[in-house]
Write a protein that holds these residues in place. Structure first.
Motif, short mmCIF file in Angstrom:
data_model
loop_
_atom_site.label_atom_id
_atom_site.label_comp_id
_atom_site.label_asym_id
_atom_site.label_seq_id
_atom_site.Cartn_x
_atom_site.Cartn_y
_atom_site.Cartn_z
N GLY A 109 13.04 6.08 3.35
CA GLY A 109 13.59 4.76 4.06
C GLY A 109 12.01 4.76 4.94
N ALA A 110 11.38 5.67 5.44
CA ALA A 110 10.28 5.27 6.27
C ALA A 110 8.74 4.96 5.24
CB ALA A 110 9.48 6.19 7.07
N PRO A 111 8.33 5.85 3.95
CA PRO A 111 8.03 5.43 2.83
C PRO A 111 8.02 3.99 2.40
CG PRO A 111 8.87 7.97 2.95
CD PRO A 111 9.08 7.44 3.50
N ALA A 112 9.50 3.66 2.06
CA ALA A 112 9.08 2.44 1.48
C ALA A 112 9.08 1.18 2.43
CB ALA A 112 11.06 2.36 1.27
N ILE A 113 9.28 1.09 3.40
CA ILE A 113 8.16 0.61 4.44
C ILE A 113 7.17 0.36 5.03
CG2 ILE A 113 9.19 -0.07 6.52
CD1 ILE A 113 11.71 0.99 7.46
N VAL A 114 6.77 1.36 4.79
CA VAL A 114 5.00 1.80 4.50
C VAL A 114 4.40 1.05 3.52
CG1 VAL A 114 2.98 3.14 4.48
CG2 VAL A 114 4.97 3.89 6.12
N THR A 115 5.52 1.04 2.30
CA THR A 115 4.99 0.68 1.01
C THR A 115 4.87 -1.12 1.14
OG1 THR A 115 5.81 2.76 -0.51
CG2 THR A 115 4.95 0.62 -1.40
N LEU A 116 6.12 -1.70 1.70
CA LEU A 116 5.87 -2.84 2.38
C LEU A 116 4.97 -3.37 2.89
CD1 LEU A 116 10.06 -3.11 1.78
CD2 LEU A 116 9.07 -3.52 -0.33
N TYR A 117 5.10 -3.13 3.53
CA TYR A 117 3.94 -3.25 5.07
C TYR A 117 2.59 -3.36 3.96
CZ TYR A 117 1.12 -3.20 8.64
OH TYR A 117 0.02 -3.42 9.70
N ASN A 118 2.31 -2.48 3.25
CA ASN A 118 0.73 -2.39 2.84
C ASN A 118 0.53 -3.51 1.61
OD1 ASN A 118 -0.29 -0.33 4.76
ND2 ASN A 118 0.55 1.00 2.45
N PHE A 119 1.80 -3.85 0.81
CA PHE A 119 2.08 -5.02 0.18
C PHE A 119 1.61 -5.59 1.00
CE2 PHE A 119 4.77 -8.15 -1.62
CZ PHE A 119 3.89 -8.33 -3.39
N ALA A 120 2.73 -6.13 2.08
CA ALA A 120 2.69 -7.55 2.60
C ALA A 120 1.03 -7.86 3.19
CB ALA A 120 3.58 -7.44 3.35
N THR A 121 0.63 -7.04 3.27
CA THR A 121 -0.58 -7.14 4.27
C THR A 121 -2.02 -6.99 3.55
OG1 THR A 121 -0.61 -5.01 5.10
CG2 THR A 121 0.19 -5.88 6.89
N ALA A 122 -1.86 -6.56 2.80
CA ALA A 122 -2.44 -6.13 1.22
C ALA A 122 -4.24 -7.54 1.17
CB ALA A 122 -2.30 -6.28 -0.39
N PRO A 123 -3.30 -8.74 1.29
CA PRO A 123 -4.32 -9.59 1.47
C PRO A 123 -5.53 -9.73 2.88
CG PRO A 123 -3.12 -10.83 1.01
CD PRO A 123 -2.08 -9.68 1.56
#
Length: 273
Positions: A109-123
């Motif tokens: 769960g934690a790695p998945a949340i980090v991945t989603l966070y990085n994707f959302a904040t990529a810009p």
């Protein structure tokens, strides 16, 4: 032939000789800790994890209570979709062992949340306004707290549901007739009565969480169990170490149980509002 309990025993209650025995045992162990250097050293090492155990338990229980209440209210809503979502969550999470859930949240769960966070904040990262988040930056303690929250919320949701449904439906209808909104009906009529039913099992879950918080030691979180594990593996004094670990947990759980039992008795004696 069915044996009937004594009415006198039910009315007055049996004298708590078990508590007297536990107090004497606790005093005896405390004396041993004071006079024995080995036990004293073990105690001073293990007791350093008490603050972590208390912190994990309190934070996880508060979060689980809020989440459980929200899930229970979804399950009691007029929407079929919301009721099914609530039931799906409860049945799935209750079917997963707490240790497995702990590993899943921590390492999946934690790695998945980090991945989603990085994707959302990529810009924002591209513009230099933010830094990408690393999985190692997510504290193992908070991963454990989230896992306990998710797990216990499913049980607490059922406690809230049962307590709310125990309130006489006629009183709810009377509140509707008085023009109270759904929020005010819940706050002024339903919850004050439901809490008398909810509190005993909720307090039991609180004590259970104190014990289940020991599971966070598998992630290396420095709670009571982890401190004992580290000391025992280095000194090979397993008997002394785990005797002290057991002693500390018993002090926490039995003391908390007696405190909550006293609160429960006061709630029963207090007049309903």
């Amino acid at each position: 032939m069915t044996l009937q309990p004594s009415r006198g025993a039910d009315a007055k209650g049996d004298y708590p000789w078990w508590l007297v025995a536990l107090v004497l045992l606790a005093i005896g162990i405390a004396v041993v800790i004071v006079v024995n250097d080995i036990y004293a050293q073990v105690f001073l090492t293990v007791v350093n994890g008490v603050s972590v155990t208390v912190f994990v338990t309190l934070v996880a229980f508060v979060m689980a209570t809020l989440l459980g209440l929200a899930i229970a209210l979804l399950g009691l809503s007029d929407s079929l979709v919301l009721r099914q979502i609530s039931r799906f969550y409860i049945e799935v999470i209750r079917g997963i062992p707490m240790l497995v859930l702990l590993f899943y949240v921590a390492f999946v769960g934690a790695p998945a949340i980090v991945t989603l966070y990085n994707f959302a904040t990529a810009p924002l990262v591209s513009a230099g306004w933010a830094e990408p988040l690393q999985v190692r930056e997510v504290s193992l303690m908070w991963r454990a707290i989230i896992a306990l929250t998710v797990g216990y919320a499913s049980f607490i949701a059922e406690i809230f549901r049962a307590g709310i449904q125990a309130v006489d439906h006629g009183q709810i209808e009377a509140a509707k007739a008085l023009g109270l909104s759904r929020y005010h009906r819940f706050r002024l009529v339903v919850f004050p009565q439901a809490i008398r039913v909810i509190f005993p099992p909720l307090s039991n879950d609180f004590v259970s969480m104190v014990k289940d918080s020991s599971l966070v030691s598998v992630l290396g979180v420095a709670d009571i169990t982890q401190m004992g594990k580290v000391y025992a593996s280095g000194s090979f004094r397993f008997f002394e170490t785990y005797s002290i670990v057991t002693y500390i947990y018993l002090l926490l759980t039995i003391g908390l149980s007696l405190l909550l039992r006293g609160v429960e008795k006061r709630m029963r004696k207090a007049p309903a509002r």
